[in-house]
Scaffold this active site. Structure first.
Site, PDB file in Angstrom:
ATOM      1  CD  GLU A 104       7.984   2.244  -0.806  1.00 36.90           C
ATOM      2  OE1 GLU A 104       7.716   1.041  -0.872  1.00 36.90           O
ATOM      3  OE2 GLU A 104       7.120   3.141  -0.883  1.00 36.90           O
ATOM      4  CE  LYS A 129      -5.138  -8.320   5.057  1.00 36.61           C
ATOM      5  NZ  LYS A 129      -4.535  -8.054   6.382  1.00 36.61           N
ATOM      6  CD  GLU A 167      -3.805   4.260  -5.433  1.00 41.75           C
ATOM      7  OE1 GLU A 167      -2.662   4.637  -5.741  1.00 41.75           O
ATOM      8  OE2 GLU A 167      -4.838   4.758  -5.910  1.00 41.75           O
ATOM      9  CB  VAL A 210       1.854  -7.807  -1.507  1.00 41.81           C
ATOM     10  CG1 VAL A 210       0.476  -8.423  -1.295  1.00 41.81           C
ATOM     11  CG2 VAL A 210       2.825  -8.330  -0.450  1.00 41.81           C
ATOM     12  N   GLY A 211       1.388  -6.462  -4.439  1.00 44.01           N
ATOM     13  CA  GLY A 211       0.465  -5.999  -5.486  1.00 44.01           C
ATOM     14  C   GLY A 211       0.569  -6.841  -6.748  1.00 44.01           C
ATOM     15  CB  CYS A 215       2.956   5.335  -0.741  1.00 43.48           C
ATOM     16  SG  CYS A 215       1.452   6.260  -0.473  1.00 43.48           S
ATOM     17  N   GLY A 243      -0.548  -1.250  -0.816  1.00 43.62           N
ATOM     18  CA  GLY A 243       0.542  -1.935  -0.123  1.00 43.62           C
ATOM     19  C   GLY A 243       1.771  -1.967  -0.996  1.00 43.62           C
ATOM     20  CB  SER A 244       4.806  -3.999  -0.773  1.00 42.51           C
ATOM     21  OG  SER A 244       4.228  -5.279  -0.747  1.00 42.51           O
ATOM     22  CB  THR A 245       5.665  -2.713  -5.974  1.00 38.26           C
ATOM     23  OG1 THR A 245       5.381  -1.304  -5.906  1.00 38.26           O
ATOM     24  CG2 THR A 245       5.731  -3.137  -7.420  1.00 38.26           C
TER      25      THR A 245
HETATM   26  P1  NAD Z   1       2.136  -5.136   2.289  1.00 34.52           P
HETATM   27  O1  NAD Z   1       2.082  -5.256   0.820  1.00 34.52           O
HETATM   28  O2  NAD Z   1       3.041  -6.024   3.033  1.00 34.52           O
HETATM   29  O3  NAD Z   1       0.694  -5.380   2.925  1.00 34.52           O
HETATM   30  C1  NAD Z   1      -0.425  -4.609   2.560  1.00 34.52           C
HETATM   31  C2  NAD Z   1      -1.687  -5.374   2.910  1.00 34.52           C
HETATM   32  O4  NAD Z   1      -1.753  -6.540   2.097  1.00 34.52           O
HETATM   33  C3  NAD Z   1      -1.762  -5.851   4.358  1.00 34.52           C
HETATM   34  O5  NAD Z   1      -3.093  -5.729   4.818  1.00 34.52           O
HETATM   35  C4  NAD Z   1      -1.371  -7.319   4.234  1.00 34.52           C
HETATM   36  O6  NAD Z   1      -1.925  -8.117   5.257  1.00 34.52           O
HETATM   37  C5  NAD Z   1      -1.975  -7.689   2.899  1.00 34.52           C
HETATM   38  N1  NAD Z   1      -1.354  -8.839   2.243  1.00 34.52           N
HETATM   39  C6  NAD Z   1      -0.071  -9.288   2.374  1.00 34.52           C
HETATM   40  N2  NAD Z   1       0.112 -10.373   1.598  1.00 34.52           N
HETATM   41  C7  NAD Z   1      -1.049 -10.628   0.970  1.00 34.52           C
HETATM   42  C8  NAD Z   1      -1.478 -11.606   0.024  1.00 34.52           C
HETATM   43  N3  NAD Z   1      -0.659 -12.546  -0.436  1.00 34.52           N
HETATM   44  N4  NAD Z   1      -2.744 -11.553  -0.444  1.00 34.52           N
HETATM   45  C9  NAD Z   1      -3.573 -10.580  -0.023  1.00 34.52           C
HETATM   46  N5  NAD Z   1      -3.248  -9.643   0.886  1.00 34.52           N
HETATM   47  C10 NAD Z   1      -1.987  -9.650   1.369  1.00 34.52           C
HETATM   48  O7  NAD Z   1       2.440  -3.599   2.556  1.00 34.52           O
HETATM   49  P2  NAD Z   1       2.677  -2.866   3.936  1.00 34.52           P
HETATM   50  O8  NAD Z   1       4.042  -3.258   4.405  1.00 34.52           O
HETATM   51  O9  NAD Z   1       1.504  -3.048   4.853  1.00 34.52           O
HETATM   52  O10 NAD Z   1       2.654  -1.341   3.476  1.00 34.52           O
HETATM   53  C11 NAD Z   1       3.778  -0.691   2.974  1.00 34.52           C
HETATM   54  C12 NAD Z   1       3.732  -0.580   1.464  1.00 34.52           C
HETATM   55  O11 NAD Z   1       2.508   0.004   1.037  1.00 34.52           O
HETATM   56  C13 NAD Z   1       4.803   0.322   0.913  1.00 34.52           C
HETATM   57  O12 NAD Z   1       5.398  -0.258  -0.233  1.00 34.52           O
HETATM   58  C14 NAD Z   1       4.056   1.576   0.499  1.00 34.52           C
HETATM   59  O13 NAD Z   1       4.662   2.343  -0.485  1.00 34.52           O
HETATM   60  C15 NAD Z   1       2.750   1.034   0.091  1.00 34.52           C
HETATM   61  N6  NAD Z   1       1.696   2.061   0.162  1.00 34.52           N
HETATM   62  C16 NAD Z   1       1.198   2.608  -0.992  1.00 34.52           C
HETATM   63  C17 NAD Z   1       0.233   3.591  -0.949  1.00 34.52           C
HETATM   64  C18 NAD Z   1      -0.326   4.199  -2.207  1.00 34.52           C
HETATM   65  O14 NAD Z   1      -1.383   4.810  -2.138  1.00 34.52           O
HETATM   66  N7  NAD Z   1       0.288   4.040  -3.356  1.00 34.52           N
HETATM   67  C19 NAD Z   1      -0.241   4.030   0.261  1.00 34.52           C
HETATM   68  C20 NAD Z   1       0.280   3.471   1.421  1.00 34.52           C
HETATM   69  C21 NAD Z   1       1.243   2.463   1.353  1.00 34.52           C
END
Ligand code: NAD
Length: 462
Positions: free
Chosen positions: A365, A163, A238, A220-221, A272, A216-218
């Site tokens: 961040e 996705k 990540e 949502v993670g 990130c 993605g973000s901590t």
């Molecule tokens: P995000 O967490 O908003 O979204 C990431 C992904 O998760 C998107 O595809 C989104 O559609 C999906 N998502 C959102 N809510 C969801 C849910 N409830 N269930 C399942 N999937 C869901 O993050 P973002 O704004 O796209 O990216 C920025 C963040 O990602 C920053 O915090 C950045 O530090 C982090 N990031 C980390 C790394 C790493 O390797 N550690 C790399 C790149 C980005």
């Protein structure tokens, strides 16, 4: 259109160019029913894919790599248009997908188990693929992060449903098409665009998805981790970062200072691994700032299609507002670069100092081209400040003292760290976060372990 899917859904999402605000195209998000159908196709493809001989799986991955290479310019231009990446970076990223596919094409024929000495028979281990792997990708490095997940997952014999982020689905959709052109069987790699709360959520809740890779973000993670707990679903996370760039007075300050902007402003700070806290030993602080200023004001910000541009736009107006909130009126701006006016989500590289370590800009961040500079007194103070964050993804340290380099590299709580450089992600080496920056490791020689379960088999000789 989603790959391998003929259904339509009511509201396509407009995909915008962040440098101009212009609409590039629109992409239909999948419904939950369509996601379920894709997972069913992936489950059925798994039965065949896991049985493909290792050498043939390797050959198909090499053909996929060759297809990516043949379309490198096209993929790069998609990333420039959709994510605002500067051309040089986007070409590197398309090349990185090719290289990661080639690297893991070497793995199926080498993914060997062990034979363990035991009494009464023979004992061996096998690396079994997990099944359907779900990969959820953010918008900041849409193509590269897709490759880091899908290449080792496929090499280990899994099928993949991926996705992309809502804002940046185009390069991933094209990778899906290229995989089919390269000969990967139907259902082995499917790209499922759509909202996180529909498509992403279903990858978490569907029992046939056996492993999830989330970047993605901590915030949502954390929800994904608790969702995966329901089914004891395997999970790699990540997440975010607030990494430190530590500059000791004994470093080559005339080199460390002009390099510092490239450790944080790359991809407009939407990285990130951004070293968004520069910690400088007090005795070298003035000298460092003197050399930092021309480097920051000299960063070339503008049209990402131009080969000479070093920094492009932010991803969206909403994200620009979020970044701007860290630089309110009266913020301690030490110096600032320039950026275009007019349409597009532009934000000039900005250095904040003096800043207290507890200030919002120094602790949260920002994910934009804003960096804080904070002085420290000695080695212990530097380590204390560097570790004063819930994150632990990346970082750099600059010193000419090899003993100090080793001591501090070991003391900073982070997943990766570079000495006298801002190197971050290399596909040959493991990548991932400590503390709340993540769980597990991607890339490197052991990446297939995250996509396999060890099976132990004992055969009696009696
Ligand atoms: P995000 O967490 O908003 O979204 C990431 C992904 O998760 C998107 O595809 C989104 O559609 C999906 N998502 C959102 N809510 C969801 C849910 N409830 N269930 C399942 N999937 C869901 O993050 P973002 O704004 O796209 O990216 C920025 C963040 O990602 C920053 O915090 C950045 O530090 C982090 N990031 C980390 C790394 C790493 O390797 N550690 C790399 C790149 C980005």
């Amino acid at each position: 259109m989603p790959i391998g899917n003929n259904h339509t859904v009511p509201s396509p999402t407009a995909i915008l160019n962040p440098a101009t605000g212009a609409v590039i195209t629109s992409v239909e998000g999948l419904t939950e029913g369509e996601v379920d159908a894709a997972i069913a196709r992936a489950s059925s493809a798994f039965e065949t894919w896991r049985g493909v001989a290792p050498g043939d799986r390797a050959r198909l991955l090499r053909r996929f790599a060759a297809a990516v290479d043949a379309h490198r310019d096209e993929l790069a231009l998609l990333e420039v248009a959709n994510a605002g990446h500067v051309l040089g970076n986007a070409l590197w990223e398309a090349g990185n997908v090719r290289d990661v596919l080639e690297f893991y094409a070497g793995a199926p024929e080498r993914h060997s188990g062990r034979q363990i000495p035991v009494p009464g028979g023979i004992d061996m281990t096998f690396y079994e693929p997990l099944g359907v792997v779900g990969i959820i990708v953010p918008w900041n490095f849409p193509m590269a992060i897709a490759g880091w997940g899908l290449a080792p997952a496929l090499a280990a014999g899994n099928t993949v449903v991926l996705k992309p982020a809502e804002l940046t689905p185009l390069s991933a959709l094209r990778l899906g098409e290229l995989s089919l052109e390269a000969g990967l069987p139907d259902g082995v790699l499917q790209i499922l665009p759509g909202p996180g709360r529909v498509v992403g959520r279903r990858l978490v809740t569907h029992p046939a998805v056996r492993k999830l890779c989330f970047t993605g973000s901590t915030e949502v993670g954390r929800t994904i981790m608790s969702g995966c707990a329901e089914q004891i679903k395997r999970l790699t996370l990540e997440l975010g970062g607030k990494s430190a760039n530590i500059v000791f007075a004994d470093a080559d300050v005339e080199l460390a200072a002009p390099r510092a902007p490239y450790g944080v402003f790359d991809n407009a700070g939407q990285d990130c691994c951004a070293r968004s806290r520069i910690l400088v030993q007090r005795s070298a602080y003035d000298r460092f700032m003197e050399h930092l200023e021309p480097a920051v004001t000299g960063v070339v910000v503008g049209d990402p299609t131009q080969a000479t541009t070093e920094m492009g736009p932010l991803i969206s107006p909403a994200h620009m507002a979020s970044v701007a909130s860290f630089v309110p009126d009266g913020a301690p701006v030490a110096f600032r670069g320039t950026c275009p006016d007019g349409p597009g989500n532009w934000f000039a590289p900005t250095v904040l100092a003096p800043v207290d370590p507890s200030d919002r800009a120094a602790s949260e961040e920002i994910f934009g081209p804003v960096v804080v500079v904070i002085p420290f007194d000695d080695e212990a103070d530097a380590v204390r400040l560097a570790n004063d964050t819930p994150y632990g993804l990346s970082g750099s340290l600059w010193t000419r003292d090899i003993g100090r380099a080793l001591r501090v590299a070991r003391a900073v709580e982070t997943g990766t760290l570079s000495v006298n450089s801002h190197s971050s992600v290399r596909y040959w080496t493991p990548f991932g976060g400590a503390k709340q920056s993540g769980l597990g490791r991607e890339l490197g020689p052991d990446a297939l372990h995250a996509f396999s379960d060890v099976k132990n088999v004992f055969i009696s000789s009696e």
